[in-house]
Each structure stands twice: as C-alpha cells, then as structure tokens.
Design a protein around this motif. Structure first.
Motif, mmCIF file in Angstrom:
data_model
loop_
_atom_site.group_PDB
_atom_site.id
_atom_site.type_symbol
_atom_site.label_atom_id
_atom_site.label_comp_id
_atom_site.label_asym_id
_atom_site.label_seq_id
_atom_site.Cartn_x
_atom_site.Cartn_y
_atom_site.Cartn_z
ATOM 1 N N CYS A 1 0.852 -1.183 0.000
ATOM 2 C CA CYS A 1 0.000 0.000 0.000
ATOM 3 C C CYS A 1 0.887 1.231 0.000
ATOM 4 O O CYS A 1 1.872 1.295 0.746
ATOM 5 C CB CYS A 1 -0.912 0.007 1.227
ATOM 6 N N ILE A 2 0.566 2.222 -0.843
ATOM 7 C CA ILE A 2 1.306 3.485 -0.895
ATOM 8 C C ILE A 2 0.362 4.608 -0.492
ATOM 9 O O ILE A 2 -0.738 4.728 -1.031
ATOM 10 C CB ILE A 2 1.880 3.742 -2.299
ATOM 11 N N VAL A 3 0.805 5.428 0.446
ATOM 12 C CA VAL A 3 -0.011 6.519 0.967
ATOM 13 C C VAL A 3 0.655 7.840 0.585
ATOM 14 O O VAL A 3 1.799 8.091 0.955
ATOM 15 C CB VAL A 3 -0.154 6.441 2.501
ATOM 16 N N SER A 4 -0.056 8.684 -0.138
ATOM 17 C CA SER A 4 0.522 9.931 -0.632
ATOM 18 C C SER A 4 -0.379 11.113 -0.306
ATOM 19 O O SER A 4 -1.602 10.988 -0.294
ATOM 20 C CB SER A 4 0.724 9.853 -2.157
ATOM 21 N N LYS A 5 0.242 12.265 -0.078
ATOM 22 C CA LYS A 5 -0.529 13.489 0.135
ATOM 23 C C LYS A 5 -0.921 14.132 -1.193
ATOM 24 O O LYS A 5 -1.699 15.074 -1.214
ATOM 25 C CB LYS A 5 0.273 14.483 0.970
ATOM 26 N N GLU A 6 -0.371 13.629 -2.288
ATOM 27 C CA GLU A 6 -0.657 14.194 -3.604
ATOM 28 C C GLU A 6 -1.806 13.474 -4.294
ATOM 29 O O GLU A 6 -2.226 12.385 -3.891
ATOM 30 C CB GLU A 6 0.587 14.148 -4.477
ATOM 31 N N ALA A 7 -2.268 14.070 -5.395
ATOM 32 C CA ALA A 7 -3.379 13.507 -6.151
ATOM 33 C C ALA A 7 -2.896 12.616 -7.283
ATOM 34 O O ALA A 7 -3.712 12.113 -8.055
ATOM 35 C CB ALA A 7 -4.240 14.638 -6.728
ATOM 36 N N TYR A 8 -1.582 12.415 -7.386
ATOM 37 C CA TYR A 8 -1.006 11.705 -8.515
ATOM 38 C C TYR A 8 -0.170 10.524 -8.059
ATOM 39 O O TYR A 8 0.389 10.518 -6.960
ATOM 40 C CB TYR A 8 -0.122 12.650 -9.341
ATOM 41 N N ALA A 9 -0.077 9.535 -8.949
ATOM 42 C CA ALA A 9 0.845 8.431 -8.701
ATOM 43 C C ALA A 9 2.267 8.970 -8.743
ATOM 44 O O ALA A 9 2.531 10.019 -9.344
ATOM 45 C CB ALA A 9 0.642 7.351 -9.767
ATOM 46 N N PRO A 10 3.223 8.279 -8.110
ATOM 47 C CA PRO A 10 4.608 8.770 -8.062
ATOM 48 C C PRO A 10 5.138 9.164 -9.438
ATOM 49 O O PRO A 10 4.895 8.482 -10.445
ATOM 50 C CB PRO A 10 5.371 7.575 -7.487
ATOM 51 N N TYR A 11 5.861 10.286 -9.466
ATOM 52 C CA TYR A 11 6.386 10.797 -10.726
ATOM 53 C C TYR A 11 7.801 11.311 -10.541
ATOM 54 O O TYR A 11 8.276 11.494 -9.424
ATOM 55 C CB TYR A 11 5.489 11.918 -11.277
ATOM 56 N N GLU A 12 8.475 11.532 -11.685
ATOM 57 C CA GLU A 12 9.855 12.007 -11.689
ATOM 58 C C GLU A 12 9.845 13.504 -11.379
ATOM 59 O O GLU A 12 9.742 14.353 -12.265
ATOM 60 C CB GLU A 12 10.505 11.728 -13.044
ATOM 61 N N ARG A 13 9.969 13.831 -10.123
ATOM 62 C CA ARG A 13 9.782 15.198 -9.640
ATOM 63 C C ARG A 13 10.701 16.239 -10.283
ATOM 64 O O ARG A 13 10.318 17.406 -10.414
ATOM 65 C CB ARG A 13 9.956 15.208 -8.115
ATOM 66 N N PRO A 14 11.914 15.888 -10.726
ATOM 67 C CA PRO A 14 12.773 16.911 -11.340
ATOM 68 C C PRO A 14 12.156 17.609 -12.542
ATOM 69 O O PRO A 14 12.555 18.723 -12.887
ATOM 70 C CB PRO A 14 14.015 16.111 -11.747
ATOM 71 N N ALA A 15 11.195 16.983 -13.200
ATOM 72 C CA ALA A 15 10.568 17.610 -14.363
ATOM 73 C C ALA A 15 9.926 18.947 -14.019
ATOM 74 O O ALA A 15 9.784 19.818 -14.878
ATOM 75 C CB ALA A 15 9.508 16.677 -14.952
ATOM 76 N N LEU A 16 9.541 19.130 -12.771
ATOM 77 C CA LEU A 16 8.749 20.292 -12.383
ATOM 78 C C LEU A 16 9.486 21.614 -12.570
ATOM 79 O O LEU A 16 8.860 22.652 -12.786
ATOM 80 C CB LEU A 16 8.295 20.158 -10.927
ATOM 81 N N THR A 17 10.798 21.619 -12.444
ATOM 82 C CA THR A 17 11.554 22.858 -12.641
ATOM 83 C C THR A 17 12.271 22.875 -13.982
ATOM 84 O O THR A 17 13.106 23.744 -14.233
ATOM 85 C CB THR A 17 12.583 23.052 -11.510
#
Length: 473
Positions: free
Chosen positions: A96-112
């Motif tokens: 089970c994965i519990v996240s505060k976000e609305a999305y499945a895990p993603y490659e966060r570096p893309a954001l910047t």
C-alpha cells in the motif's frame, strides 16, 4: 595523469554509465540537492539482523485491507520502491502506498525543467513522466498500480504513527496497519515568513505538480519575474522563464551562482550564459521583504539596501527541509536532519525504514553521515532498501554522490546545457576547457582526485568518447 584512489576511480566511469541510462528515458533532476557543506561526519549503529514484521488481522479493521508493506510518500523513492517490490513478486495484495498528492509517483525533477516550458515549446505533462521513465523503465501510471495489485491512497497524508501497534492514521481518519513501513516523504520547500510577504498572491514555491501548475498560471500573465536563490531551483526556473521571453532577475546573497559547488571561474561562465539569454543577476544582497500592490498581489522585492525590484511573479528557491512530520519519534539526526538509518536504510525501530531525501544514512565512501536531496539517490536508496527487506541482501549502501542539472532545453533554444558532478568538492581545483562548449573542473586533494564536474557540451563528452577529456584522468 592525475593519481586516483581506487574508491574514487569510479568517478568518470560513473559519469558514462549514469548518462547512458538516463538517455533512454526522461532525464530529470530533483529540485534540491543537499548543500555539500551540510554533510557532516558521524556514525550510526544498528543491529545487523534484517527485520521484516508480519501480521494477521481482520481486513475489515483497517483501511488498507491488511497490506503487509506500507510506503508513505508519493515521490521518486516511492515509485522506484514499488517497482522493486514488483520485481521480487511481493507487490500484489501486499503493498500500500499513501501519498498526500493527487497523482501516482512521478519524476519530480521535471517540475523545474520541461514542465515550466511555454505551451508552444512542448512542455512535459503527466502521465509522461511517471516513474520509472527517468531510467528507461516502465511508465507507472495509476493503471499500472492497479494491474500490479498495489493499493494507492491519494491526498491523505499520515498524521500519526503508533510504532507499538504498528498503525498509521491519515488526515481523513483512516487507520492503516503495517508489517514493514518505508518512510519516503522527501522534503518540503523552505518558505519566507508571512510577515515579510512569503504567502502573497504571485509568490511561488515548487515541490509538486500543484505548485508548478500555479506558477505556470502566473507566468502566462507575467511581465517581470524575480527568482530568489542562486542554487538549483534558481538556475532551472530562470532558464525556463527565459523560454517565455519574460523580464527575469535572479537575486541571491552570495558572490556567484551555485556557491556550494561552482568555483568562481565556473560560475562566471554560467552567469554569462544566462545573461546571453536575457537573465539579470543581483548578487551579494539580502531581501528585506516582498511588497504588495493595491490589489494585494506581489508587486516587488525590497532589498536590504533600500532598493526595490519590480515583480508580478516571485519564485522562492532557498532550499528545502526534510519532511519528517509525524515520524520525528522514529529518530532524527541532529547534524544533517532527517531520519537516522543504517547502511540498509533501517531506522532504530525494527520494521521501519526511511529512504530518499528524508534519510540520514552512512555515506560509506567518505565515512560520514549524509542526507542527499537528489533524484539519483532517491532511486538507488529505494532499490537498495527493498532488496534488503525482501532478500538476504546485506550489503551496505555504497553511494558515489552524483548531482546534475539540465537547462535551456526548450524547443528553439540556441544552446542546451547539461552538467554533471561526481564525488566531493574538496581540495584544489583544476579547470579544463573554456565552456565553448565544453568545460571540466577537477577537485584534487593531496594528489588524489576527489571530484569531477563535466559540462556535457557534446555527445563525446557525455558518453566518455572525447579522448581529450578521458586522457586527463
């Protein structure tokens, strides 16, 4: 030829192997890396025995249907940990994965990086950069987790942990049971206080998709952008806003860009590159406060010297702090922050692990405790931890510090830049090349090569076939 210790001889080979793996997927960087001068010496001691708790309870008693493994966090580490569980046949009906976000895990570096490109310059969007595309792996969309039998709980952060009862409580009141718990909560952005305008409309911080979406909405209407901070976030955001042809100013208190890594000479070359793109710098000064206009929206940045720089959009990139939240009781490291773990990412409490940005782990190559905020470590620590948890794998995590950044990669850019750093930035420096387009900096301590920074100006440099550079080492 520069002499090298056997442990550091991997520097250039690591450059080649890392680059080759990254080129097959979306190569991404994690918004903040640990400043190298924040890595402290220390030690930790945990039992050498591997712990994995199992339990049997009524499924109806808990919201996660009696899953044995629980991962808390929705970033890179969680995604790569999930893939490793699948590879070992231990995901379906067990994870089970519990996240505060609305999305499945993603490659966060893309954001910047690519996420901030204007719409006409092919910006990145989900589901394009879900893990594990950053290393050429399968794209783990929400459907992938369903197909693998992995339970996902979105937008419901953990607010309490009971280590005796092995239970977690979410913000919505759900009660979750775990046999083994992996904490992968990452970091949160350091923020300006409210009293100096840190939360004015038009002021942005970037740690997740919602943050990036909010910034894009501002950029679509912006005329004058101020970026606060001369580190990774500042460099990457300023490079992205140049693609919008916006008036961009970067402010930081140090004498040059990336002071914790770049030498003055190297920084000067990058600053010149940014200036060629129209980016302005205000260096060696501090910010007194952010000012608001009549409508309450940010209108400027007031400096300590009394001057004000106009801005309708401000991006704050002044670092990050480990998101330990309700897990402080697990055991923190007072020197580098984060949750203390051993070489297999076990905390001091049996059955509980911590990985990625939030983990304070023994950096074997330099015999000190470190906390690394970088996507490469997030991926590798996740894989190492899960392998140790599920198998007889008992090797200590042996990590060579690695950082990289990619900027100006939007369509139509006259020059795309990708630099990579390996090792430790200690000792004297030797710079080779003139940034036209390639340059390399070597850190040498007592005759031993300790660190390497390569500007990947050409494919030959990136993939290790440039003999001029290879012969140096």
């Amino acid at each position: 030829m520069i002499p090298m210790s056997s442990s550091v001889r991997r520097l250039i080979m690591a450059s080649i192997s890392n680059t080759l793996s990254l080129k097959h997927g979306l190569s991404l960087w994690c918004p903040q890396s640990t400043p190298l001068n924040r890595i402290h010496r220390g030690s930790c001691s945990f039992p050498s025995r591997s712990f994995r708790r199992c339990f049997t309870v009524s499924a109806s008693s808990f919201a996660n249907e009696n899953r044995e493994f629980v991962i808390v966090g929705g970033g890179n580490s969680a995604g790569y940990a999930a893939r490793t569980f699948v590879e070992h046949g231990m995901a379906s009906g067990k994870l089970c994965i519990v996240s505060k976000e609305a999305y499945a895990p993603y490659e966060r570096p893309a954001l910047t990086k690519a996420y901030l490109f204007p719409l006409d310059k092919k910006p990145a969007r989900l589901p394009g950069f879900h893990t594990c595309v950053g290393t050429g792996g399968e794209r783990q969309t929400p459907d992938w987790y369903k197909e693998q039998g992995i339970e996902m709980l979105y937008e419901d952060p953990i607010v309490n942990v009971d280590t005796e009862k092995q239970t977690l409580k979410t913000n919505s009141g759900k009660l979750l049971k775990y046999g083994s718990l992996i904490i992968a909560t990452g970091c949160s952005a350091s923020r300006f206080p409210d009293k100096i305008g840190g939360n004015l409309p038009g002021v942005h911080y970037i740690r997740d998709v919602a943050d990036a979406d909010s910034l894009i909405s501002s950029l679509e209407k912006a005329k004058k952008v101020v970026v606060v901070g001369g580190g990774y976030i500042g460099m990457e955001v300023a490079a992205a806003t140049s693609g919008w042809n916006l008036d961009t100013t970067v402010i930081f208190p140090e004498d040059h860009l990336m002071p914790r890594l770049f030498t003055p000479s190297l920084a000067q070359k990058y600053e010149k590159l940014y200036q060629d793109y129209g980016v302005k710098f205000v260096k060696g000064t501090s910010i007194k406060n952010l000012e608001a206009g009549p409508d309450g929206h940010v209108s400027g940045v007031k400096l300590e010297n009394g001057s004000t720089i106009e801005a309708d959009t401000v991006v704050i990139g002044i670092g990050a702090k480990p998101a330990v939240g309700p897990f402080e009781k697990i055991g923190l490291n007072s020197s580098v922050g984060g949750i203390q773990v051993d070489g297999q990412f076990r905390t001091g409490i049996p059955g509980i692990f911590a990985i990625g940005d939030v983990a304070a782990f023994p950096l074997k190559i330099y015999d000190r405790i470190s906390r690394v905020e970088h996507v490469d470590h997030a991926r590798r620590s996740a894989q190492h931890c899960v392998k140790s948890l599920l198998t007889a794998h008992t090797d200590t995590y042996d990590y060579l510090p690695y950082f990289y950044s990619r900027v100006f990669e939007y369509e139509g850019s006259p020059r795309k830049v990708w630099w990579q750093f390996f090792g430790d930035n200690v000792g004297e420096t030797v710079q080779i090349g003139n940034f036209d387009p390639k340059v390399a900096t070597f850190w040498i301590d007592s005759g031993i090569l300790k660190g390497v920074l390569l500007e990947s100006g050409t494919a030959e440099v990136r993939f290790g076939t440039d003999t001029e550079f290879c012969e140096i080492v």
